[in-house]
Write an enzyme that holds these catalytic residues in place. Sequence first.
Site, PDB file in Angstrom:
ATOM      1  N   HIS A  73       0.809  -1.217   0.000  1.00  0.00           N
ATOM      2  CA  HIS A  73       0.000   0.000   0.000  1.00  0.00           C
ATOM      3  C   HIS A  73       0.844   1.268   0.000  1.00  0.00           C
ATOM      4  CE1 HIS A  73      -3.945   1.611  -0.030  1.00  0.00           C
ATOM      5  NE2 HIS A  73      -4.523   0.658   0.669  1.00  0.00           N
ATOM      6  N   ARG A  74       2.161   1.140   0.174  1.00  0.00           N
ATOM      7  CA  ARG A  74       3.019   2.316   0.138  1.00  0.00           C
ATOM      8  C   ARG A  74       3.227   2.815  -1.292  1.00  0.00           C
ATOM      9  NH1 ARG A  74       8.156  -0.082   3.215  1.00  0.00           N
ATOM     10  NH2 ARG A  74       7.681  -1.702   1.663  1.00  0.00           N
TER      11      ARG A  74
END
Length: 496
Positions: free
Chosen positions: A467-468
């Site tokens: 998700h980064r």
Amino acid sequence: MSSDMQVFKLPDLGEGLTEAELVNWLVAVGDEIVVDQPIAEVETAKSMVEVPSPYAGTVAELHGEAGQTLDVGKPLISIARAGSSAGSSAAAPVPVPAGSVDPSPVSSGLDASPAVEAAAETYRTEEKAGSGNVLIGYGTPGGATGGRTRPRKASGSADSVSAPVAIAEPVMEPAVAGTRIPGKLSAVISPLVRKMARDHGVSLDAIEGSGASGLIMRKDVEAAISAPEAPAAVPAPRVAAVSGVAAPASADAGSVDSRTGLAVSARTPVRGVRKAVAANMTRSRSEIPEATVWVDVDATALLEMRAELKKRAPHDTPGLLAFIARFVTAGLKKYPALNTRFETASDGSQEIVGFEGINLGFAAQTDRGLVVPSVRNAHELSARELDAEIRRLTAVARDGKATPTELGSGTFTLNNYGVFGVDGSAAIINYPEVAMLGVGRIIDKPWVVNGELAVRKVTELTLAFDHRVCDGETAAGFLRYVADAIENPGGALADM
């Protein structure tokens, strides 16, 4: 130690590995061996490797037993020097793992020329920055040759790809980091560079080295492999089969476990591939903020399309995984954020690293555990070409002969766990990649088609992503792209 005894130490097998498990000896005490003859099979955290000898002579001592873990830099084998009639009257240096000592000339009595030093430094720099698929710190030994040249063997012999450049006249050549660079330096100083060429049918005689003074580097062989006109070389036969013996249980099996009160049936050391997988999975779970999205997909049209192709070409039709791989590479071009790497520097700064191409990894179950070989530059291949490369890599991985480059260069992983009869999985991303697509089994399910209930061939796609590097919109867009391509393969392939 007698000057007639040559001790070969276990070299650095690449990527800073510090140990290897001795799987099998390929020679025995008393055997006469030649330079570059495989003497042992060892297993690292990356792959199974045949270690060649840098010396010729008689095997005097084997330093280790099958199943034992050996440290890099420790003695592996002792070899009694061949007599003067065998052409080895001068002393040869003891090879030392790269990085363990100052790589200055040894046992030559001469200073290394600038060309030799430049060639060795180029070699060391490339291998440190690359995949580490080369045995670093050893090769053909230095010392006087007495004017003798090793005759080139017939192309069908085991050593055909390692024939050195002939030396026109007697010369004393300096050694660099325990390695001799023969002749005009237009040579290979790594046995595994030669192995890479042999395995891919590339003739080293036709390669122009890009290293200092014509030294053939790993990248030169890789370039020749990708060239369509690469000349063929006859593969050398394997000396011995890969050992599939499981790691022995420790001696305290049968003791009583203090927590459960049950007898301990076995204790199996975690090492080799299993040790590497454990470390990689742990790091992935601890560092990556992972999210997962999934979707059910009607694969009926894809199955029907493949069935039609198989009628026309029964022996030349790509498998389903190859078609899905083709859809994945197209999807990654459209959503490149999933084909990146998230890096944190020593000063705490962070960046997302993108790539010009796609190395598509795929999970393969082997007797040695789960490995992930990768198809390099997969975005340039058709479904048929992807199918051929997936089959080739699966075979070498199961034989334990995949190189560190083949196992460690992926940028995105495709995992077909449907072959195990399951529909989905909360997969762990293959660190340091940022995403993995899983494909479940294809089964009959009720499905609504044009407002009516029908039985269709349905599978589940699951995408785990970091998700980064992106938000859910990007992940969902990619997943939907692949799903739509599976449901309408003809239209998708027409646009690729």
